[in-house]
Design an enzyme around this catalytic site. Structure first.
Site, PDB file in Angstrom:
ATOM      1  N   GLY A  16       0.797  -1.219   0.000  1.00  0.00           N
ATOM      2  CA  GLY A  16       0.000   0.000   0.000  1.00  0.00           C
ATOM      3  C   GLY A  16       0.826   1.263   0.000  1.00  0.00           C
ATOM      4  O   GLY A  16       2.017   1.255  -0.311  1.00  0.00           O
ATOM      5  N   ASP A 128      12.765  -9.972   7.541  1.00  0.00           N
ATOM      6  CA  ASP A 128      13.105  -9.052   6.449  1.00  0.00           C
ATOM      7  C   ASP A 128      13.985  -7.926   6.969  1.00  0.00           C
ATOM      8  O   ASP A 128      13.812  -6.760   6.613  1.00  0.00           O
ATOM      9  CB  ASP A 128      11.839  -8.486   5.803  1.00  0.00           C
ATOM     10  CG  ASP A 128      12.123  -7.885   4.415  1.00  0.00           C
ATOM     11  OD1 ASP A 128      13.183  -8.221   3.838  1.00  0.00           O
ATOM     12  OD2 ASP A 128      11.308  -7.087   3.927  1.00  0.00           O
TER      13      ASP A 128
END
Length: 692
Positions: A16, A128
């Site tokens: 997003g 990550d």
């Protein structure tokens, strides 16, 4: 969104849009992630929900703070802390090629360490971790990790099997399809630390298969030698291929390197910086204690020099250099040197290979001004051998136009001229970069030695290997054949090799009890293979001209006294006994035996002029000898042409001292002679003041 005022879009994330907003209640800047739910797959909705769930659990000054989440316009809105200093990746990129200070690296690293420890304590894997997901405050002093979109909360029934994260930071076990675990986050932590120290990623490639290959082999360039050995070792441990060998976060935090940075962090963050006038310190009148290292140099006294000595110095002479020339250094300590026909190489304490070369033509330093009559002093430039993939070199040896080096993992690599098969790769091809001798990968090697065109190598299990040119029997294989691949050498029963030495056309082994065995050309009895009693000369038919297999020395006293050091020249050899005496044997045409007579004897002789001086090391060139005393005295004798003796003398049949340009006490750590050249490394020895 009635509580917030949108200011601008600051990024577009995986799922997003990221907005910078003003919170109306307190006029505080915040980040709001707008994640459209309707267009998302089930997995994407789960990832968005997961980020909220993770952020709610975490509360740490080095983790991006979570405020709230709400639905608006069919989108999930997540409000979180704003870090105005940008990402760590941007900070690194702006450095260009200006390396960070180690203190700065550790300041950032320990904050990431604390944040990751907090995350793992809550049984959460980040999955990550990368410099793009590490943010900085406005002063770029406080680190905050964020982007938990693909984090995984571990339960007793779940395992993080999915391969996620940025490819450059993916660990080897993920490449193999194994579950993600805490050690995978530690691999990513190692990648971040490497990036801080090198300003570039540890693993990069043009495509994914090439990247995976690099990661699976653990191949990355070493970080700069300007950083401490402890930091370099920390990088290596975090990037260990085996997950079990990567230290847990608690062990990393307990390392002295990190403890200091953690202490500084807790005492300095938030403090007000002030200028402090430095007071001059009066010189101390306390005496100095004698160090245990035996050294040479200036007399010791209570006054310490104002300028600290260099970590080490490397001197070269011969080949036109009439006196010892201090070679340029790269602010590092060289612990071992090796000279070849054209090469000058050394190994640093941190495990890098340093080379000294003549500058390119036209680079200056070698031209004379019009009307000048004196020859210019030869110049050299130093450089580290680049392209090495995180390997640590512990020993180097040089032959004629080729070099062999040994890593701390017992792997031998060779490069240079492939003539005679001396690189050990099964061909005669030249190779410009160090390449692993694959035939020896099944063995852990501990030593390598190079002759002019052959190589000997020794394993931890005392297995001996040889390759290269084989005439005169120099390989010890019982034949005169050459081999381009390593061949295991048979050892006489009851003999265990401890050290190997190579000459121009011969080889020698020192065994565990200090005996010596030799093979190859025994011209002039330069290997001591003639069976001689003290003072005896052999009749012609008793002279041994060559040995195809390793044979015990037979010339007294070499066959009677334990030997500490031995080296082979072109036509002579030298040895140091356990009692510190120096013996030479072979040709004395140029006075290289140190007997002040050019007699043609095949019997070993004790070097004259060294009475009362205990010797420790010896090295032989083509027609000269260099010996190092136990107190780091340096002597040379033999042929003096082209600076072989390190002084302006002509030939000298007796040992004379070589003067080094040292203003501090020193100890000699390594010496190497090849043809007409000598390399010698010294380490500065400083006296510590006696504590009051």
């Amino acid at each position: 969104m009635e509580k917030y005022e949108r200011i601008r879009v600051v990024g577009r994330g995986a799922f997003g849009i990221v907005h910078l907003c003003l919170r109306k209640a307190d006029q505080k800047l915040v980040i709001i992630k707008q994640i459209p739910v309707e267009q998302m797959t089930k997995e994407e909705r789960q990832a968005a929900q997961n980020e909220c769930q993770v952020l709610k659990l975490l509360n740490h000054p080095n983790v991006i703070e979570y405020y709230e989440n709400f639905l608006e316009d069919k989108a999930l809105m997540i409000a979180m802390e704003y870090a105005p200093g940008g990402t760590l990746a941007e900070f690194i990129q702006k450095r260009c090629n200006s390396l960070l200070e180690e203190e700065t690296i550790l300041h950032f690293f320990v904050q990431i360490l604390l944040a990751l420890h907090h995350v793992h304590t809550h049984l959460i894997l980040h999955r990550d971790l990368k410099t793009q997901n590490i943010l900085l405050d406005k002063h770029r002093m406080v680190v905050k990790i964020g982007d938990f979109g693909i984090s995984k909360i571990l339960s007793s029934k779940s395992k993080a099997y999915t391969v996620v994260g940025t490819p450059c930071y993916i660990s080897p076990e993920l490449c193999e399809g194994k579950p993600y675990n805490q050690k995978s986050d530690i691999w990513a932590l190692g990648c971040v630390l490497y990036e801080l120290a090198s300003l570039k990623r540890a693993f990069e490639a043009a495509n994914l298969p090439a990247l995976v290959l690099k990661i699976m082999s653990g191949t990355f360039a070493p970080i700069s030698d300007r950083y401490s050995p402890e930091l370099r070792q920390l990088v290596l441990s975090l990037l260990s291929l085996e997950p079990a060998q990567r230290p847990p976060l608690s062990h990393i935090m307990a390392q002295p390197l990190c403890i200091r940075a953690l202490l500084n962090l807790h005492t300095d963050v938030g403090s007000v910086r002030m200028r402090r006038a430095e007071k001059s310190v009066a010189p101390s009148n306390t005496g100095s204690r004698t160090t245990s290292v035996r050294c040479r140099g200036i007399p010791r006294g209570p006054v310490r020099p104002a300028i600290p000595p260099p970590l080490s110095s490397v001197y070269a002479w011969g080949g036109g250099l009439g006196t010892p020339l201090r070679l340029p250094m790269l602010n590092t300590e060289v612990v071992q040197v090796a000279a070849g026909r054209t090469q000058k190489a050394g190994v640093t304490r941190s495990g890098r290979l340093i080379l000294w070369e003549a500058p390119p033509l036209g680079a200056g330093g070698g031209s004379l001004l019009p009307g000048a009559v004196e020859q210019p002093q030869p110049q050299f430039i130093s450089r580290f051998l680049e392209g090495q993939s995180g390997v640590t070199i512990k020993h180097v040896a040089c032959g004629d136009f080729f070099t062999a080096c040994l890593t701390d993992r017992g792997i031998i690599m060779t490069f240079g001229s492939g003539s005679n098969g001396c690189l050990g790769h099964g061909s005669l091809t030249d190779i410009s970069q160090p390449t692993i001798v694959e035939a020896l990968l099944g063995y852990e090697m501990v030593q390598v030695a190079c002759g002019a065109s052959h190589v000997l190598a020794l394993s931890t299990e005392r297995e001996l290997f040889a390759w290269g040119r084989g005439d005169s029997g120099r390989l010890g294989l019982g034949t005169r054949e050459s081999h381009s691949c390593p061949q295991q050498v048979p050892m006489p029963p009851g003999q265990e090799a401890q050290r190997v030495v190579c000459g121009i056309d011969s080889s020698m082994i020192l065994t565990v009890p200090g005996q010596a065995l030799a093979c190859g050309s025994n011209r002039f009895n330069k290997l001591g293979l003639d069976h001689l009693s003290l003072g005896e000369e052999p009749v012609p038919h008793q002279q041994v001209e060559e040995a195809l297999s390793f044979t015990l020395l037979g010339s007294a006293p070499l066959d009677q006294e334990p030997l500490l050091s031995i080296d082979l020249g072109t036509a002579h050899s030298a040895a140091v006994t356990a009692s510190g005496d120096c013996y030479t044997f072979g040709s004395n045409q140029h006075g290289q035996l140190g007997t002040n007579t050019r007699r043609g004897s095949r019997a070993p002789c004790k070097v004259q002029g060294l009475e009362g001086i205990k010797m420790a090391m010896v090295a032989c060139g083509d027609a000269f000898t260099v010996a190092i005393g136990a107190e780091s005295e340096v002597y040379s004798w033999g042929k003096g042409a082209r600076g072989r003796l390190g002084r302006r003398d002509e030939d000298a049949g007796l040992p004379r001292p070589v003067q080094l340009d040292e203003t501090h006490p020193y100890t000699v750590t390594s010496v190497s002679c090849c043809h007409g050249n000598t390399l010698l490394a010294v380490r500065s020895v400083t006296d510590e003041p006696v504590p009051p």
